[in-house]
Design a protein around this motif. Structure first.
Motif, PDB file in Angstrom:
ATOM      1  N   ALA A 177       0.834  -1.206   0.000  1.00 33.38           N
ATOM      2  CA  ALA A 177       0.000   0.000   0.000  1.00 33.38           C
ATOM      3  C   ALA A 177       0.869   1.256   0.000  1.00 33.38           C
ATOM      4  N   ILE A 178       1.914   1.268   0.830  1.00 34.37           N
ATOM      5  CA  ILE A 178       2.812   2.432   0.879  1.00 34.37           C
ATOM      6  C   ILE A 178       3.534   2.605  -0.454  1.00 34.37           C
ATOM      7  N   ALA A 179       4.003   1.504  -1.045  1.00 26.26           N
ATOM      8  CA  ALA A 179       4.681   1.582  -2.345  1.00 26.26           C
ATOM      9  C   ALA A 179       3.725   2.075  -3.432  1.00 26.26           C
ATOM     10  N   THR A 180       2.471   1.668  -3.359  1.00 27.50           N
ATOM     11  CA  THR A 180       1.487   2.112  -4.347  1.00 27.50           C
ATOM     12  C   THR A 180       1.196   3.602  -4.196  1.00 27.50           C
ATOM     13  N   VAL A 181       1.090   4.065  -2.963  1.00 29.09           N
ATOM     14  CA  VAL A 181       0.893   5.505  -2.729  1.00 29.09           C
ATOM     15  C   VAL A 181       2.092   6.288  -3.263  1.00 29.09           C
ATOM     16  N   HIS A 182       3.289   5.774  -3.025  1.00 33.36           N
ATOM     17  CA  HIS A 182       4.498   6.420  -3.549  1.00 33.36           C
ATOM     18  C   HIS A 182       4.464   6.446  -5.076  1.00 33.36           C
ATOM     19  N   LEU A 183       4.052   5.347  -5.688  1.00 31.96           N
ATOM     20  CA  LEU A 183       3.965   5.283  -7.146  1.00 31.96           C
ATOM     21  C   LEU A 183       2.949   6.292  -7.680  1.00 31.96           C
ATOM     22  N   ILE A 184       1.781   6.365  -7.053  1.00 34.57           N
ATOM     23  CA  ILE A 184       0.761   7.324  -7.476  1.00 34.57           C
ATOM     24  C   ILE A 184       1.291   8.750  -7.353  1.00 34.57           C
ATOM     25  N   SER A 185       1.978   9.025  -6.245  1.00 31.68           N
ATOM     26  CA  SER A 185       2.556  10.348  -6.039  1.00 31.68           C
ATOM     27  C   SER A 185       3.599  10.677  -7.105  1.00 31.68           C
ATOM     28  N   ALA A 186       4.442   9.722  -7.428  1.00 32.35           N
ATOM     29  CA  ALA A 186       5.490   9.950  -8.428  1.00 32.35           C
ATOM     30  C   ALA A 186       4.888  10.181  -9.805  1.00 32.35           C
ATOM     31  N   VAL A 187       3.873   9.399 -10.162  1.00 32.21           N
ATOM     32  CA  VAL A 187       3.234   9.573 -11.470  1.00 32.21           C
ATOM     33  C   VAL A 187       2.508  10.917 -11.513  1.00 32.21           C
ATOM     34  N   TRP A 188       1.828  11.260 -10.420  1.00 31.47           N
ATOM     35  CA  TRP A 188       1.135  12.551 -10.355  1.00 31.47           C
ATOM     36  C   TRP A 188       2.138  13.695 -10.526  1.00 31.47           C
ATOM     37  N   HIS A 189       3.265  13.593  -9.821  1.00 38.02           N
ATOM     38  CA  HIS A 189       4.315  14.599  -9.933  1.00 38.02           C
ATOM     39  C   HIS A 189       4.839  14.665 -11.367  1.00 38.02           C
ATOM     40  N   LEU A 190       4.993  13.531 -11.990  1.00 41.23           N
ATOM     41  CA  LEU A 190       5.478  13.473 -13.364  1.00 41.23           C
ATOM     42  C   LEU A 190       4.517  14.174 -14.316  1.00 41.23           C
ATOM     43  N   ILE A 191       3.234  13.926 -14.143  1.00 41.36           N
ATOM     44  CA  ILE A 191       2.242  14.481 -15.065  1.00 41.36           C
ATOM     45  C   ILE A 191       1.987  15.968 -14.794  1.00 41.36           C
ATOM     46  N   VAL A 192       1.792  16.323 -13.534  1.00 41.10           N
ATOM     47  CA  VAL A 192       1.370  17.685 -13.198  1.00 41.10           C
ATOM     48  C   VAL A 192       2.552  18.652 -13.136  1.00 41.10           C
ATOM     49  N   ASP A 193       3.570  18.316 -12.368  1.00 48.24           N
ATOM     50  CA  ASP A 193       4.653  19.265 -12.133  1.00 48.24           C
ATOM     51  C   ASP A 193       5.681  19.295 -13.255  1.00 48.24           C
ATOM     52  N   ILE A 194       6.107  18.141 -13.685  1.00 49.67           N
ATOM     53  CA  ILE A 194       7.192  18.065 -14.662  1.00 49.67           C
ATOM     54  C   ILE A 194       6.651  18.007 -16.083  1.00 49.67           C
ATOM     55  N   GLY A 195       5.582  17.273 -16.257  1.00 49.15           N
ATOM     56  CA  GLY A 195       5.096  17.010 -17.608  1.00 49.15           C
ATOM     57  C   GLY A 195       5.825  15.801 -18.143  1.00 49.15           C
ATOM     58  N   ILE A 196       5.161  15.036 -18.931  1.00 51.05           N
ATOM     59  CA  ILE A 196       5.787  13.823 -19.452  1.00 51.05           C
ATOM     60  C   ILE A 196       6.799  14.222 -20.515  1.00 51.05           C
ATOM     61  N   ASP A 197       8.053  13.961 -20.210  1.00 53.44           N
ATOM     62  CA  ASP A 197       9.151  14.300 -21.113  1.00 53.44           C
ATOM     63  C   ASP A 197       9.897  13.015 -21.457  1.00 53.44           C
ATOM     64  N   PRO A 198       9.691  12.506 -22.677  1.00 49.21           N
ATOM     65  CA  PRO A 198      10.326  11.234 -23.046  1.00 49.21           C
ATOM     66  C   PRO A 198      11.851  11.293 -23.104  1.00 49.21           C
ATOM     67  N   ILE A 199      12.411  12.481 -23.049  1.00 52.48           N
ATOM     68  CA  ILE A 199      13.864  12.607 -23.100  1.00 52.48           C
ATOM     69  C   ILE A 199      14.490  12.246 -21.759  1.00 52.48           C
ATOM     70  N   LYS A 200      13.772  12.463 -20.673  1.00 51.82           N
ATOM     71  CA  LYS A 200      14.305  12.216 -19.327  1.00 51.82           C
ATOM     72  C   LYS A 200      14.124  10.749 -18.946  1.00 51.82           C
ATOM     73  N   GLN A 201      15.117   9.964 -19.266  1.00 46.90           N
ATOM     74  CA  GLN A 201      15.088   8.525 -19.024  1.00 46.90           C
ATOM     75  C   GLN A 201      15.056   8.197 -17.538  1.00 46.90           C
ATOM     76  N   GLU A 202      15.690   8.992 -16.705  1.00 49.66           N
ATOM     77  CA  GLU A 202      15.753   8.727 -15.272  1.00 49.66           C
ATOM     78  C   GLU A 202      14.371   8.689 -14.640  1.00 49.66           C
ATOM     79  N   ILE A 203      13.494   9.572 -15.117  1.00 47.05           N
ATOM     80  CA  ILE A 203      12.138   9.633 -14.566  1.00 47.05           C
ATOM     81  C   ILE A 203      11.389   8.344 -14.874  1.00 47.05           C
ATOM     82  N   PHE A 204      11.475   7.889 -16.108  1.00 47.82           N
ATOM     83  CA  PHE A 204      10.800   6.648 -16.474  1.00 47.82           C
ATOM     84  C   PHE A 204      11.393   5.453 -15.752  1.00 47.82           C
ATOM     85  N   GLN A 205      12.694   5.458 -15.558  1.00 49.94           N
ATOM     86  CA  GLN A 205      13.319   4.381 -14.807  1.00 49.94           C
ATOM     87  C   GLN A 205      12.795   4.349 -13.375  1.00 49.94           C
ATOM     88  N   GLU A 206      12.650   5.511 -12.770  1.00 44.15           N
ATOM     89  CA  GLU A 206      12.134   5.580 -11.404  1.00 44.15           C
ATOM     90  C   GLU A 206      10.688   5.077 -11.344  1.00 44.15           C
TER      91      GLU A 206
END
Length: 156
Positions: A48-77
């Protein structure tokens, strides 16, 4: 009224299943089953904690950063976090099988499958610019060995 009846039925059904689980077991077998129940609860919490972390990371990726296919580190995370949840779910499932079938040990193929998932996660998180050829070779040999053991375990 019907909802209360359904809740009682659900709880009594689970309780009777738990009582049936412990009937006819020795003291040590009950101890093992109790430990497995505790492990399942802990794995559920970690998942459950890992899933909340995953949701938070994806939300951060979409809202704050925007999906940028150039940033491989983000997708790896993100994919590393997904694999963490998958590994935890597979581990919980293997414990549930042990609990339901009154087995004393976790099957070898389950352990090997979890190890394969963990090594696959490691491959996803690898930064190929920072990893040595020897480390990559060692991980590849580990995957090959685990794959052979898994194949043998399924065949036997």
């Amino acid at each position: 009224m019907e909802e209360i009846s359904m809740k009682r039925s659900w709880h009594s059904r689970d309780w009777s299943r738990l009582v049936r689980l412990f009937n006819g077991l020795t003291f040590y077998e009950r101890f093992e089953q109790a430990i497995i129940l505790i492990l399942i609860a802990l794995i559920m919490l970690v998942t459950a904690i890992a899933t909340v972390h995953l949701i938070s990371a994806v939300w951060h990726l979409i809202v704050d950063i925007g999906i940028d296919p150039i940033k491989q580190e983000i997708f790896q995370e993100i994919f590393g976090a997904i694999f963490t949840v998958i590994i935890a779910l597979e581990f919980k499932h293997s414990l549930l099988v042990v609990l339901a079938q009154h087995e004393n040990v976790i099957r070898v193929r389950t352990i090997v499958l979890i190890a394969l998932l963990a090594v696959a996660r490691k491959f996803i998180l690898l930064d190929l610019n920072k990893v040595s050829a020897m480390e990559l070779f060692a991980l590849s040999v580990a995957v090959l060995a685990l794959g052979i053991v898994y194949w043998l375990a399924v065949r036997l």
